[in-house]
Write a protein that holds these residues in place. Structure first.
Motif, short mmCIF file in Angstrom:
data_model
loop_
_atom_site.label_atom_id
_atom_site.label_comp_id
_atom_site.label_asym_id
_atom_site.label_seq_id
_atom_site.Cartn_x
_atom_site.Cartn_y
_atom_site.Cartn_z
N ALA A 1 11.40 23.74 65.60
CA ALA A 1 12.37 23.90 66.92
C ALA A 1 13.16 22.75 67.16
CB ALA A 1 11.32 24.25 67.98
N ARG A 2 12.70 21.49 66.80
CA ARG A 2 13.31 20.11 67.05
C ARG A 2 14.68 20.17 65.84
NH1 ARG A 2 8.21 18.05 66.79
NH2 ARG A 2 8.42 17.08 64.56
N LEU A 3 14.73 20.80 65.03
CA LEU A 3 15.91 21.02 64.18
C LEU A 3 17.16 21.57 65.03
CD1 LEU A 3 14.78 22.65 60.54
CD2 LEU A 3 15.33 20.29 61.27
N ASP B 1 15.56 31.13 66.15
CA ASP B 1 14.07 31.34 66.23
C ASP B 1 13.34 30.55 65.25
OD1 ASP B 1 11.59 32.66 66.07
OD2 ASP B 1 12.17 34.57 65.46
N PRO B 2 12.75 29.53 66.02
CA PRO B 2 11.79 28.75 65.32
C PRO B 2 10.71 29.01 64.48
CG PRO B 2 12.29 27.83 67.70
CD PRO B 2 12.77 29.26 67.42
N ARG B 3 10.11 30.25 64.96
CA ARG B 3 8.84 30.80 64.05
C ARG B 3 9.52 31.29 62.74
NH1 ARG B 3 4.16 31.58 66.29
NH2 ARG B 3 3.89 31.18 68.47
N VAL C 1 21.57 22.80 55.11
CA VAL C 1 22.92 23.09 54.96
C VAL C 1 23.21 24.61 55.36
CG1 VAL C 1 24.93 23.54 53.46
CG2 VAL C 1 23.37 21.43 53.05
N GLY C 2 22.40 25.33 55.24
CA GLY C 2 22.47 26.75 55.39
C GLY C 2 22.23 27.11 57.16
N LEU C 3 21.62 25.99 57.70
CA LEU C 3 21.58 26.08 59.18
C LEU C 3 22.72 25.36 59.98
CD1 LEU C 3 17.72 25.43 59.69
CD2 LEU C 3 18.90 27.71 59.68
N GLY C 4 23.58 24.75 59.11
CA GLY C 4 24.75 24.00 59.64
C GLY C 4 24.81 22.48 59.41
N ALA C 5 23.86 22.02 58.82
CA ALA C 5 23.67 20.64 58.65
C ALA C 5 24.77 19.98 57.63
CB ALA C 5 22.28 20.20 58.21
N ASP C 6 25.18 18.74 57.74
CA ASP C 6 26.23 18.19 56.76
C ASP C 6 25.32 17.94 55.51
OD1 ASP C 6 28.70 16.68 55.99
OD2 ASP C 6 26.98 15.04 56.01
#
Length: 230
Positions: free
Chosen positions: A149-151, A161-163, A205-210
Motif C-alpha cells: 500500500a505504501r508503494l 489494490d494493495p492486496r 516499473v510496471g507500476l509506473g516507477a522510473d
C-alpha cells in the motif's frame, strides 16, 4: 486433544514451547521425516505422551511449528519498518524472507506446505478453508500488504489494490526462494542481483516507477539487508 486444564498448565510450564523448539531444530537438522511424537519428545527430554496431551498429535504440533515460523517472519518484517523509500522497504522484506528460508529450509517448506507429508497435516475446518490461512500467517502477511500500500501512498506508484499487489509480490518472491533453496541458480555468480533484483525492478516499473530510481532502491535494500549499519 489437549484438555483446557493441560493446555493452561502448558502455558505456565513452557512444555509446548520446548516441544516446538525441538521440532524446529529437528526440521533444520533432519527434515520433516524426523518429526514423530517420540523423537520430538525425546529431543525435548520428555515422553511421547506430552505431544498428545498438549497438541493432540503430530499434525497439530506441526501446525504450531508453522505458526511459530510465521510469528518469527512477522517480527522480522516488523523490524524492517517504514522508511521514506517504500520500494527499498519492500525489497528488504523480500531479502528478509530469503534469509529466513535459507536459515531453516525445512521450516520454510512446512510453513508453505511444500514438503510436509499430507498425513502430517491436520484436516482444515470449513472456516479455515474459507480463510485460507492461519491467524499467524495473516499477521505476517499484513506487513506485506501494508508495504505494498505504501508503494502507492508514499511512492506514487499505480497501486489500485494493495492486496493484489502484495499477492503478485508474494508470488514472485516465494517462487524465487523455492528455486534458490533447490539450487536452481547455481549457474549465476550472484543470483540475487542477477535474477531477483531485475524481477523486483521490472515489477515496480510496471507500476509506473522510473527504472533507474527503482534500481537504486533495490541496491539500497541490498546494502541495508546484507550490510546493516553501513
Amino acid at each position: 486433544m489437549a484438555t483446557s486444564s493441560s493446555a493452561a498448565a502448558g502455558l505456565s510450564n513452557g512444555i509446548p514451547e520446548r516441544l516446538i523448539d525441538a521440532a524446529v531444530a529437528m526440521l533444520a537438522e533432519e527434515g520433516p521425516s524426523a518429526i514423530k511424537a517420540r523423537t520430538v519428545a525425546a529431543r525435548a527430554g520428555m515422553s511421547s505422551m506430552v505431544v498428545y496431551n498438549y497438541f493432540g498429535g503430530v499434525p497439530e504440533l506441526l501446525s504450531a511449528v508453522e505458526d511459530h515460523g510465521f510469528h518469527q517472519l512477522g517480527a522480522a518484517f516488523a523490524a524492517v519498518g517504514a522508511s521514506e523509500d517504500p520500494v527499498a522497504d519492500l525489497f528488504t522484506m523480500a531479502l528478509t524472507t530469503l534469509a529466513f528460508a535459507r536459515t531453516n529450509p525445512h521450516l520454510y517448506d512446512a510453513m508453505f506446505g511444500l514438503s510436509t507429508r499430507a498425513t502430517y497435516r491436520p484436516t482444515p475446518t470449513k472456516a479455515e478453508r474459507r480463510a485460507g490461512h492461519s491467524p499467524a500467517f495473516n499477521a505476517a502477511y499484513a506487513h506485506v500488504i501494508a508495504a505494498a500500500a505504501r508503494l502507492g501512498v508514499d511512492g506514487g506508484l499505480a497501486v489500485e489494490d494493495p492486496r493484489a499487489a502484495a499477492g503478485a509480490l508474494w508470488s514472485f518472491v516465494h517462487g524465487y526462494v523455492s528455486l534458490d533453496l533447490a539450487n536452481h541458480f547455481a549457474e549465476f555468480d550472484d543470483p540475487v542481483r542477477q535474477v531477483l533484483v531485475p524481477m523486483g525492478v521490472t515489477f515496480c516499473v510496471g507500476l509506473g516507477a522510473d527504472r533507474a530510481s527503482a534500481l537504486a532502491s533495490h541496491e539500497a535494500a541490498l546494502l541495508r539487508a546484507w550490510h546493516p549499519g553501513s
